[in-house]
Motif scaffolding. Structure first.
Motif, PDB file in Angstrom:
ATOM      1  N   GLU A  58       0.842  -1.186   0.000  1.00  0.00           N
ATOM      2  CA  GLU A  58       0.000   0.000   0.000  1.00  0.00           C
ATOM      3  C   GLU A  58       0.882   1.242   0.000  1.00  0.00           C
ATOM      4  O   GLU A  58       1.672   1.442   0.913  1.00  0.00           O
ATOM      5  N   VAL A  59       0.754   2.046  -1.064  1.00  0.00           N
ATOM      6  CA  VAL A  59       1.606   3.225  -1.237  1.00  0.00           C
ATOM      7  C   VAL A  59       0.741   4.388  -1.695  1.00  0.00           C
ATOM      8  O   VAL A  59      -0.208   4.203  -2.461  1.00  0.00           O
ATOM      9  N   LEU A  60       1.100   5.596  -1.245  1.00  0.00           N
ATOM     10  CA  LEU A  60       0.449   6.805  -1.740  1.00  0.00           C
ATOM     11  C   LEU A  60       1.147   7.193  -3.042  1.00  0.00           C
ATOM     12  O   LEU A  60       2.307   7.592  -3.038  1.00  0.00           O
ATOM     13  N   TYR A  61       0.435   7.022  -4.155  1.00  0.00           N
ATOM     14  CA  TYR A  61       0.972   7.356  -5.471  1.00  0.00           C
ATOM     15  C   TYR A  61       0.507   8.741  -5.874  1.00  0.00           C
ATOM     16  O   TYR A  61      -0.662   9.089  -5.680  1.00  0.00           O
ATOM     17  N   ALA A  62       1.422   9.527  -6.437  1.00  0.00           N
ATOM     18  CA  ALA A  62       1.073  10.850  -6.961  1.00  0.00           C
ATOM     19  C   ALA A  62       0.066  10.668  -8.088  1.00  0.00           C
ATOM     20  O   ALA A  62       0.062   9.641  -8.776  1.00  0.00           O
ATOM     21  N   TRP A  63      -0.774  11.680  -8.296  1.00  0.00           N
ATOM     22  CA  TRP A  63      -1.773  11.586  -9.362  1.00  0.00           C
ATOM     23  C   TRP A  63      -1.135  11.318 -10.726  1.00  0.00           C
ATOM     24  O   TRP A  63      -1.716  10.629 -11.563  1.00  0.00           O
TER      25      TRP A  63
END
Length: 90
Positions: A58-63
């Protein structure tokens, strides 16, 4: 991706998407949204199909790394999935 109206997004929680990481494309599912990007749980490629890893990725990906929405992966058998958008020749 953020739409012109502040606080509204092109995607929603639960959408399946393709993301790009390390010049590779991965399918995943959006867990949450923010102005900075989408928290996505990604699948990993097995020898012939995709799987949800036992250790959640689970990773926060840039738009800019969220490519597009896709159809949900199709369960083949015992945790093995077919992802039409990556597995069929385009």
């Amino acid at each position: 991706m953020i739409s012109p109206e502040k606080g509204t997004y092109e995607y929603k929680v639960g959408d399946h998407v393709l993301i790009i990481w390390n010049n590779e494309i991965y399918p995943g599912k959006i867990l949450s949204l923010s102005d900075d990007g989408a928290l996505v749980r990604c699948m990993k490629k097995g020898s012939k199909c995709w799987k949800w890893p036992t250790v959640k990725d689970e990773v926060l990906y840039a738009w800019s790394d969220v490519l597009r929405a896709i159809q949900p992966p199709k369960l083949l058998s015992r945790g093995s999935y077919f992802v039409k958008e990556t597995d069929e020749k385009q």
